[in-house]
Design a protein around this motif. Structure first.
Motif, PDB file in Angstrom:
ATOM      1  N   GLU A  54     -89.871   9.091   4.419  1.00  0.00           N
ATOM      2  CA  GLU A  54     -88.493   8.714   5.186  1.00  0.00           C
ATOM      3  C   GLU A  54     -88.407   7.419   5.762  1.00  0.00           C
ATOM      4  N   THR A  55     -89.090   6.425   5.017  1.00  0.00           N
ATOM      5  CA  THR A  55     -88.880   4.918   5.637  1.00  0.00           C
ATOM      6  C   THR A  55     -87.561   4.367   4.798  1.00  0.00           C
ATOM      7  N   PHE A  56     -87.193   4.976   3.957  1.00  0.00           N
ATOM      8  CA  PHE A  56     -85.945   4.377   3.206  1.00  0.00           C
ATOM      9  C   PHE A  56     -85.342   5.534   2.397  1.00  0.00           C
ATOM     10  N   ARG A  57     -83.976   5.490   2.025  1.00  0.00           N
ATOM     11  CA  ARG A  57     -83.216   6.379   1.140  1.00  0.00           C
ATOM     12  C   ARG A  57     -82.478   5.439   0.033  1.00  0.00           C
ATOM     13  N   ILE A  58     -82.206   6.313  -1.142  1.00  0.00           N
ATOM     14  CA  ILE A  58     -81.400   5.572  -2.106  1.00  0.00           C
ATOM     15  C   ILE A  58     -80.095   6.199  -1.960  1.00  0.00           C
ATOM     16  N   GLU A  59     -79.036   5.012  -1.843  1.00  0.00           N
ATOM     17  CA  GLU A  59     -77.588   5.516  -1.710  1.00  0.00           C
ATOM     18  C   GLU A  59     -76.980   5.162  -2.969  1.00  0.00           C
ATOM     19  N   ARG A  60     -75.722   5.633  -3.157  1.00  0.00           N
ATOM     20  CA  ARG A  60     -74.790   5.313  -4.267  1.00  0.00           C
ATOM     21  C   ARG A  60     -73.674   4.839  -3.481  1.00  0.00           C
ATOM     22  N   GLU A  61     -72.868   3.687  -3.833  1.00  0.00           N
ATOM     23  CA  GLU A  61     -71.618   3.231  -3.229  1.00  0.00           C
ATOM     24  C   GLU A  61     -70.736   3.069  -4.269  1.00  0.00           C
ATOM     25  N   GLY A  62     -69.558   3.988  -4.238  1.00  0.00           N
ATOM     26  CA  GLY A  62     -68.549   3.727  -5.256  1.00  0.00           C
ATOM     27  C   GLY A  62     -67.324   3.181  -4.607  1.00  0.00           C
ATOM     28  N   THR A  72     -70.027   1.668  -9.400  1.00  0.00           N
ATOM     29  CA  THR A  72     -71.076   2.407  -8.519  1.00  0.00           C
ATOM     30  C   THR A  72     -71.926   1.456  -8.524  1.00  0.00           C
ATOM     31  N   THR A  73     -72.593   1.106  -7.418  1.00  0.00           N
ATOM     32  CA  THR A  73     -73.932   0.466  -7.081  1.00  0.00           C
ATOM     33  C   THR A  73     -74.953   1.376  -6.188  1.00  0.00           C
ATOM     34  N   PHE A  74     -76.165   1.164  -6.795  1.00  0.00           N
ATOM     35  CA  PHE A  74     -76.998   1.849  -5.949  1.00  0.00           C
ATOM     36  C   PHE A  74     -77.978   0.863  -5.230  1.00  0.00           C
ATOM     37  N   TRP A  75     -78.346   1.675  -4.040  1.00  0.00           N
ATOM     38  CA  TRP A  75     -79.000   0.645  -2.969  1.00  0.00           C
ATOM     39  C   TRP A  75     -80.149   1.270  -2.258  1.00  0.00           C
ATOM     40  N   ILE A  76     -81.073   0.603  -2.130  1.00  0.00           N
ATOM     41  CA  ILE A  76     -82.227   0.724  -1.355  1.00  0.00           C
ATOM     42  C   ILE A  76     -81.869   0.863   0.285  1.00  0.00           C
ATOM     43  N   THR A  77     -81.694   1.659   0.978  1.00  0.00           N
ATOM     44  CA  THR A  77     -81.443   1.550   2.368  1.00  0.00           C
ATOM     45  C   THR A  77     -82.480   2.082   3.237  1.00  0.00           C
ATOM     46  N   PRO A  78     -83.116   0.891   4.447  1.00  0.00           N
ATOM     47  CA  PRO A  78     -84.286   1.382   5.345  1.00  0.00           C
ATOM     48  C   PRO A  78     -83.737   2.145   6.400  1.00  0.00           C
ATOM     49  N   ALA A  79     -84.490   3.341   6.759  1.00  0.00           N
ATOM     50  CA  ALA A  79     -83.910   4.059   7.584  1.00  0.00           C
ATOM     51  C   ALA A  79     -83.774   3.564   9.170  1.00  0.00           C
ATOM     52  N   ALA A  80     -84.718   2.522   9.211  1.00  0.00           N
ATOM     53  CA  ALA A  80     -84.679   1.924  10.696  1.00  0.00           C
ATOM     54  C   ALA A  80     -83.223   1.137  10.949  1.00  0.00           C
ATOM     55  N   GLN A  84     -79.532  -3.436   6.485  1.00  0.00           N
ATOM     56  CA  GLN A  84     -80.407  -4.277   5.539  1.00  0.00           C
ATOM     57  C   GLN A  84     -80.762  -3.811   4.291  1.00  0.00           C
ATOM     58  N   ARG A  85     -79.769  -3.195   3.662  1.00  0.00           N
ATOM     59  CA  ARG A  85     -79.824  -2.694   2.383  1.00  0.00           C
ATOM     60  C   ARG A  85     -80.072  -3.652   1.429  1.00  0.00           C
ATOM     61  N   VAL A  86     -80.811  -2.987   0.191  1.00  0.00           N
ATOM     62  CA  VAL A  86     -81.139  -4.032  -0.871  1.00  0.00           C
ATOM     63  C   VAL A  86     -80.548  -3.263  -2.134  1.00  0.00           C
ATOM     64  N   ARG A  87     -79.897  -4.027  -3.012  1.00  0.00           N
ATOM     65  CA  ARG A  87     -79.350  -3.505  -4.435  1.00  0.00           C
ATOM     66  C   ARG A  87     -80.473  -3.358  -5.484  1.00  0.00           C
ATOM     67  N   LEU A  88     -80.375  -2.097  -5.910  1.00  0.00           N
ATOM     68  CA  LEU A  88     -81.307  -1.624  -6.904  1.00  0.00           C
ATOM     69  C   LEU A  88     -80.768  -1.972  -8.421  1.00  0.00           C
ATOM     70  N   ASP A  89     -80.971  -3.120  -8.868  1.00  0.00           N
ATOM     71  CA  ASP A  89     -80.751  -3.401 -10.457  1.00  0.00           C
ATOM     72  C   ASP A  89     -79.283  -3.703 -10.750  1.00  0.00           C
ATOM     73  N   GLU A  90     -78.450  -2.124 -10.711  1.00  0.00           N
ATOM     74  CA  GLU A  90     -77.289  -2.385 -11.749  1.00  0.00           C
ATOM     75  C   GLU A  90     -76.104  -1.779 -10.867  1.00  0.00           C
ATOM     76  N   THR A  91     -75.086  -2.017 -11.410  1.00  0.00           N
ATOM     77  CA  THR A  91     -73.611  -1.352 -11.013  1.00  0.00           C
ATOM     78  C   THR A  91     -73.180  -0.580 -12.226  1.00  0.00           C
ATOM     79  N   LEU A  92     -72.809   0.751 -12.110  1.00  0.00           N
ATOM     80  CA  LEU A  92     -72.622   1.634 -12.943  1.00  0.00           C
ATOM     81  C   LEU A  92     -71.231   2.363 -13.034  1.00  0.00           C
TER      82      LEU A  92
END
Length: 361
Positions: A54-62, A72-80, A84-92
């Protein structure tokens, strides 16, 4: 070593997914995708899954453009710090075709992608700096596999992208991470040209991604698994369940540690499964369905015991008890985690529905 008939017909997990689909809930395993915005807004952010620690989650933003189309973009979002989220590779354009599975050590992400009606691919991401994950392997039939290959002496390995008697319809599925995050177990289902009673036959193959070697591989355990479950029934009338278990590369822990893990996992499962049955009552469409859910649980328990006995028998006499406990602990932890995720996301889904109903009044 022969796997016994105790392996269950179908799996609880497939059963849950089917019921969720019937109920109109989209499931991104493990967990439901829960929207945090109204359909009328131009931006929707949804939680796909949380990492094991539970240190981060994967979110999708439409986001909806002025023509009404969604990207849609997928993001790695830190719980803390969610900012400070980071994009995961692709927009779909179709995010419902993506499912995410995070390794126990949170250093790897496996993603299955329904590319089209003939293909489900698998992508592997490795954590680099901070929360940046880079794709390091792709498994499908339409492009090169990012330099991951079977060793030449692996007689179960495919000799090419497609075997001679396959139609080209192939689905790659996530099965399990090993407890040390060193292996990823994958199931490859392929449709064959041969038919029976006018319907296509199917084959399935289990193989590992050895994350420390950067190789695909089959072990003695997987050779036995493949011999027992080579054929696949797409209608799931005679299909068998393989509980979520992958062999670790690290040495076996002490017996007490494994027994404690297994006992804790059993307590988790015994707590969450009745809650699952209660929480899911409103999904039941006929009087037989709740009975079927209980029956699937019983079948899964038989499958788990059979698999543990078979895996234990492949080791030395001195290791057999620890091998059995390892299998039981891992398989039980995995199914308990899946159900806990379901219940948590289901609760969030219902809460958002309540909010949406209140705002619309």
């Amino acid at each position: 070593m022969k796997f016994t008939a105790g392996f269950a017909i179908n799996s609880l997990f497939c059963f849950w997914v089917g019921r969720l689909s019937q109920a109109g809930l989209g499931m991104s395993v493990p967990g439901l995708c829960v929207a945090f915005a109204n359909a009328e807004t131009d931006v929707q952010i949804e939680n796909v899954t949380n990492s094991p620690r539970e240190t981060f989650r994967i979110e999708r933003e439409g986001k909806r453009d002025n023509k009404g189309s969604w990207a849609t973009t997928f993001w790695i979002t830190p719980a803390a710090d969610p900012h400070q989220r980071v994009r995961l590779d692709e927009t779909l354009d179709d995010p419902n075709d993506w499912n995410f599975f995070i390794s126990p050590d949170e250093q790897w992400i496996c993603t299955t992608v329904h590319e089209h009606s003939q293909l489900q691919s698998l992508r592997l991401y490795q954590r680099k700096t901070g929360l940046q994950f880079d794709r390091v392997a792709t498994i499908d039939e339409e492009q090169e596999g990012d330099r991951w290959h079977f060793d030449k002496d692996d007689r179960f390995a495919q000799k090419g992208d497609q075997e001679a008697n396959e139609t080209g319809r192939v689905y790659n599925h996530f099965v399990a991470w090993s407890s040390d995050s060193a292996r990823l177990l994958v199931e490859r289902r392929s449709q064959l040209e041969a038919k029976k009673d006018g319907k296509y036959l199917w084959r399935r193959d289990y193989f590992y991604l050895n994350l420390r070697r950067g190789k695909f591989e089959h072990t003695q355990y997987l050779v036995t698994l493949n011999r027992a479950f080579r054929q696949y029934d797409p209608e799931q009338k005679k299909d068998v369940a393989v509980p979520s278990f992958a062999e670790p590369l690290d040495a076996l822990p002490p017996e007490k540690e494994l027994r404690d893990r297994y006992d804790a996992a059993e307590r988790r499962l015994n707590k969450v499964y009745p809650a699952y049955l209660t929480q899911a009552d409103d999904e039941i469409q006929s009087p037989n369905e709740k009975r079927d859910r209980v029956r699937y649980q019983q079948l899964w328990l038989k499958a788990r015991e059979s698999g543990a006995e078979s895996f234990a028998a492949m080791g030395s006499k001195a290791e057999r008890q620890r091998r059995k406990l390892l299998y039981l602990a891992d398989a039980t932890e995995n199914i308990a985690h899946e159900l806990e995720d379901y219940l948590a996301e289901r609760a969030r889904y219902e809460e958002e529905n309540k909010k949406a109903s209140g705002e619309s009044q």
